[in-house]
Design a protein around this motif. Structure first.
Motif, PDB file in Angstrom:
ATOM      1  N   PHE A  61       2.156  -3.102  -4.254  1.00 59.00           N
ATOM      2  CA  PHE A  61       0.714  -2.964  -4.063  1.00 59.00           C
ATOM      3  C   PHE A  61       0.418  -2.420  -2.677  1.00 59.00           C
ATOM      4  CE2 PHE A  61      -3.592  -3.450  -5.098  1.00 59.00           C
ATOM      5  CZ  PHE A  61      -4.281  -4.081  -4.069  1.00 59.00           C
ATOM      6  N   GLU A  65      -7.604   0.364   4.578  1.00 59.52           N
ATOM      7  CA  GLU A  65      -8.854  -0.218   5.097  1.00 59.52           C
ATOM      8  C   GLU A  65      -8.654  -1.642   5.634  1.00 59.52           C
ATOM      9  OE1 GLU A  65     -11.931   1.275   5.487  1.00 59.52           O
ATOM     10  OE2 GLU A  65     -10.813   3.079   4.935  1.00 59.52           O
ATOM     11  N   ALA A  68     -10.512  -4.593   4.099  1.00 63.13           N
ATOM     12  CA  ALA A  68      -9.980  -4.979   2.788  1.00 63.13           C
ATOM     13  C   ALA A  68      -8.665  -5.733   2.955  1.00 63.13           C
ATOM     14  CB  ALA A  68      -9.785  -3.746   1.926  1.00 63.13           C
ATOM     15  N   GLN A  75      -7.438 -14.232   1.122  1.00 64.10           N
ATOM     16  CA  GLN A  75      -7.469 -14.701  -0.264  1.00 64.10           C
ATOM     17  C   GLN A  75      -6.069 -15.097  -0.736  1.00 64.10           C
ATOM     18  OE1 GLN A  75      -9.316 -11.998  -3.089  1.00 64.10           O
ATOM     19  NE2 GLN A  75      -8.897 -13.362  -4.816  1.00 64.10           N
TER      20      GLN A  75
ATOM     21  N   LEU B  72     -22.710  -8.838  -2.112  1.00 63.04           N
ATOM     22  CA  LEU B  72     -21.723  -9.910  -2.212  1.00 63.04           C
ATOM     23  C   LEU B  72     -22.411 -11.276  -2.255  1.00 63.04           C
ATOM     24  CD1 LEU B  72     -18.984  -8.538   0.242  1.00 63.04           C
ATOM     25  CD2 LEU B  72     -18.936  -8.544  -2.248  1.00 63.04           C
ATOM     26  N   TYR B  85     -17.257  -8.170  -9.094  1.00 64.25           N
ATOM     27  CA  TYR B  85     -16.464  -8.430  -7.891  1.00 64.25           C
ATOM     28  C   TYR B  85     -15.337  -9.371  -8.325  1.00 64.25           C
ATOM     29  CZ  TYR B  85     -15.607  -9.059  -2.857  1.00 64.25           C
ATOM     30  OH  TYR B  85     -15.060  -9.053  -1.600  1.00 64.25           O
ATOM     31  N   ALA B  87     -12.346 -11.760  -9.333  1.00 65.16           N
ATOM     32  CA  ALA B  87     -11.643 -12.817  -8.616  1.00 65.16           C
ATOM     33  C   ALA B  87     -10.175 -12.449  -8.429  1.00 65.16           C
ATOM     34  CB  ALA B  87     -11.768 -14.132  -9.365  1.00 65.16           C
ATOM     35  N   ASP B  88      -9.647 -11.595  -9.305  1.00 67.17           N
ATOM     36  CA  ASP B  88      -8.258 -11.169  -9.217  1.00 67.17           C
ATOM     37  C   ASP B  88      -7.980 -10.520  -7.864  1.00 67.17           C
ATOM     38  OD1 ASP B  88      -6.418  -8.454  -9.750  1.00 67.17           O
ATOM     39  OD2 ASP B  88      -5.581 -10.317 -10.547  1.00 67.17           O
ATOM     40  N   LEU B  89      -6.913 -10.965  -7.206  1.00 69.16           N
ATOM     41  CA  LEU B  89      -6.585 -10.549  -5.840  1.00 69.16           C
ATOM     42  C   LEU B  89      -6.539  -9.035  -5.652  1.00 69.16           C
ATOM     43  CD1 LEU B  89      -5.541 -11.510  -2.975  1.00 69.16           C
ATOM     44  CD2 LEU B  89      -3.238 -11.373  -3.944  1.00 69.16           C
ATOM     45  N   GLN B  90      -5.788  -8.360  -6.507  1.00 72.31           N
ATOM     46  CA  GLN B  90      -5.604  -6.921  -6.330  1.00 72.31           C
ATOM     47  C   GLN B  90      -6.844  -6.123  -6.738  1.00 72.31           C
ATOM     48  OE1 GLN B  90      -1.928  -5.442  -7.991  1.00 72.31           O
ATOM     49  NE2 GLN B  90      -0.658  -6.784  -6.714  1.00 72.31           N
ATOM     50  N   ARG B  92      -9.944  -7.182  -6.635  1.00 72.57           N
ATOM     51  CA  ARG B  92     -10.944  -7.412  -5.597  1.00 72.57           C
ATOM     52  C   ARG B  92     -10.633  -6.544  -4.373  1.00 72.57           C
ATOM     53  NH1 ARG B  92     -13.813 -12.991  -3.976  1.00 72.57           N
ATOM     54  NH2 ARG B  92     -14.500 -12.588  -6.121  1.00 72.57           N
ATOM     55  N   ALA B  93      -9.321  -6.436  -4.058  1.00 75.29           N
ATOM     56  CA  ALA B  93      -8.912  -5.627  -2.914  1.00 75.29           C
ATOM     57  C   ALA B  93      -9.305  -4.166  -3.111  1.00 75.29           C
ATOM     58  CB  ALA B  93      -7.406  -5.744  -2.700  1.00 75.29           C
ATOM     59  N   ARG B  94      -9.173  -3.664  -4.318  1.00 72.23           N
ATOM     60  CA  ARG B  94      -9.541  -2.275  -4.629  1.00 72.23           C
ATOM     61  C   ARG B  94     -11.036  -2.077  -4.409  1.00 72.23           C
ATOM     62  NH1 ARG B  94      -5.859  -0.187  -3.551  1.00 72.23           N
ATOM     63  NH2 ARG B  94      -3.886  -0.246  -4.659  1.00 72.23           N
ATOM     64  N   ASN B  96     -12.969  -3.926  -2.384  1.00 74.04           N
ATOM     65  CA  ASN B  96     -13.194  -4.034  -0.938  1.00 74.04           C
ATOM     66  C   ASN B  96     -12.766  -2.763  -0.209  1.00 74.04           C
ATOM     67  OD1 ASN B  96     -14.294  -6.642  -0.847  1.00 74.04           O
ATOM     68  ND2 ASN B  96     -12.282  -7.619  -0.731  1.00 74.04           N
ATOM     69  N   GLU B  97     -11.668  -2.177  -0.673  1.00 74.49           N
ATOM     70  CA  GLU B  97     -11.154  -0.955  -0.058  1.00 74.49           C
ATOM     71  C   GLU B  97     -12.194   0.160  -0.151  1.00 74.49           C
ATOM     72  OE1 GLU B  97      -6.850   1.244  -0.352  1.00 74.49           O
ATOM     73  OE2 GLU B  97      -7.984   1.044  -2.210  1.00 74.49           O
TER      74      GLU B  97
END
Lengths: 243, 240
Positions: A61, A65, A68, A75, B72, B85, B87-90, B92-94, B96-97
């Motif tokens: 992964f 940013e 992020a 998290q 948010l 938004y 809850a899944d980590l990856q 959510r990261a996408r 946020n990115e």
């Protein structure tokens, strides 16, 4: 092990570095030397098309940013990262998000511009920075610092209140950028000086100073760039910022 | 007291907040702030938001600026469906990115095009040098290219199979240059297909209603009066 692609000349890299170190998240430091244009290498292109740092690689992964990345780390390591970094409380979290959003086009932009003008303009453009341009950039920076003091901090020890959060971290690394060029932006802002000292203490002076070591040696940067064959390629990108 | 949202739908960040609240049936009072009338500079509005920008939220004693923070906050407070938004980590990261990247990329370049093509020539009556227009267009094209190739890639939406805040924030910014008379979807089939999916997910009626004002901008923006000009002129340096 998680990989962090970093160059500590870059404020967003410093925030990610400081955070991971402070909360004890293990990582492999992968240097991407911006002064020599390493971000444009084929190798780095395979990591990130965006050609920017920081980049995080956690298994397969890949994430860009800094904001992020910071939120991802909070998290993922929620069981070991203290709540105050990114509070679960609705309103406190909103205050952190508000700062993290505002700062991109304000403190970050203006702090970087002052840094680039003072540190790199002469070597890129072959002349001294026109006074007007420099004054305008410093004025913009001062406006951002005023907003930080009057709106985000007010009379609180940290942006959300009693405890440090991601907001203070992201703020302080950006302010250190113009400071590194010898411009004492904290002068005349006693409130910000006290805040900075509190933030430093929260990280530990040793770690804070360690992450700012390379940027504080920025006077050697023009020399590094001058001798580098990539300078001609990097020039147009800087010239755009300077125009 | 009901939640108040201070908005002007000419502004992209106002549109994303408005669409999100409407789509999720979040009850709120729409407080109009007319940017063209300089409302954002008034004393009344400054009591709501020292930053003097829209959108702004007031929820009882709590005041908040910055559309990303507002989105948010609303997602969390009103427990909106997970896909907005995740809850899944990856995933959510996408999201946020994208939300982070867009400030100094898509948003900046979309704004610049709108100022250079509409607000400065029509509103302020000033000429815009061709080289500035060309440079702004190049920057916009680079952002759109990254949206297609990196953020959407081969997925239906930015975070995967479902719409999220990332797509919402992206689409309202992309519509700004469209309002300036630039058909950014022409010659970009991937972007067009994504736009269709996003518009359908939001609801075509809501989407079209919200974008009415800005789509008429090219033809409707007239020369500003002196007071309004005084508010807009200092901002020119941001874009020229």
């Amino acid at each position: 092990m998680m990989e962090l692609y970093l160059d500590l000349h870059s404020p967003p890299c410093r925030s990610v570095f400081l955070f991971a170190k402070a909360v004890g998240i293990p990582f492999e430091f992968k240097l991407v030397e911006l002064a020599t244009g390493q971000q444009y290498s084929e190798e780095f292109g395979k990591v990130s098309l965006m050609r920017k740092v920081p980049v995080m690689k956690d298994g397969s992964f890949i994430l860009t940013e800094s904001v992020a990345i910071l939120k991802y780390l909070v998290q993922k390591h929620s069981s070991s990262v203290a709540d105050h970094w990114y509070p679960a409380d609705l309103q406190q979290r909103a205050r952190v998000n508000e700062y993290l959003s505002w700062q991109h086009m304000n403190l970050r932009t203006h702090g970087s511009k002052v840094f680039l003008l003072r540190a790199l303009f002469p070597v890129i453009m072959g002349s001294e920075v026109p006074k007007e341009k420099m004054d305008a950039a410093v004025e913009d920076l001062n406006q951002s610092l005023k907003m930080l003091e009057d709106y985000f901090l007010q009379n609180k020890p940290f942006i959300i209140g009693d405890k440090i959060s991601l907001a203070d971290l992201v703020a302080v690394v950006e302010i250190m950028q113009p400071v590194a060029t010898g411009l004492d932006v904290f002068e005349g802002h006693p409130k910000l000086i006290s805040w900075r000292e509190r933030v430093k203490k929260a990280f530990g002076e040793k770690l804070f100073d360690e992450s700012h070591e390379v940027i504080m040696k920025v006077s050697s940067l023009p020399h590094k760039m001058q001798n580098n064959s990539e300078l001609e390629m990097l020039k147009p990108k800087f010239q755009k910022i300077f125009s | 007291m009901a939640l108040e949202l201070y908005l002007d739908l000419f502004s992209q960040p106002c549109r994303s907040v408005y669409i999100f609240a409407k789509k999720n049936n979040i009850p709120f009072e729409f407080k109009t702030v007319s940017l063209m009338n300089g409302d954002q500079c008034g004393c009344e509005f400054q009591k709501i938001n020292l930053i003097k920008k829209v959108p702004a939220l007031r929820d009882g004693d709590f005041r908040l600026a910055e559309s990303i923070a507002i989105l948010l906050y609303l997602a969390d407070k009103f427990k909106t469906p997970d896909f907005w938004y995740p809850a899944d980590l990856q995933q959510r990261a996408r999201v946020n990115e994208y939300l982070s990247w867009q400030h100094s990329a898509m948003r900046l370049h979309g704004c610049r095009i709108f100022w250079l093509r509409v607000l400065i020539p029509k509103g302020l009556g000033m000429e815009v040098p061709q080289d500035k227009l060309d440079a702004a267009l190049e920057d916009l094209n680079n952002s759109l290219k990254l949206i297609e190739e990196k953020f959407i890639e081969d997925r239906p939406f930015i975070a995967g199979d479902n719409i999220s805040l990332a797509d919402l924030v992206a689409i309202v910014e992309i519509m700004q240059p469209v309002g300036a008379g630039l058909d950014v979807f022409d010659g970009r089939p991937k972007l067009s297909a994504w736009r269709d999916r996003v518009r359908a997910a939001i609801g075509t009626e809501l989407f079209d209603e919200v974008h009415q004002n800005v789509l008429g901008a090219k033809d409707n923006v007239k020369l500003m009066d002196a007071t309004t000009m005084a508010i807009f002129k200092p901002k020119i340096k941001l874009f020229m």
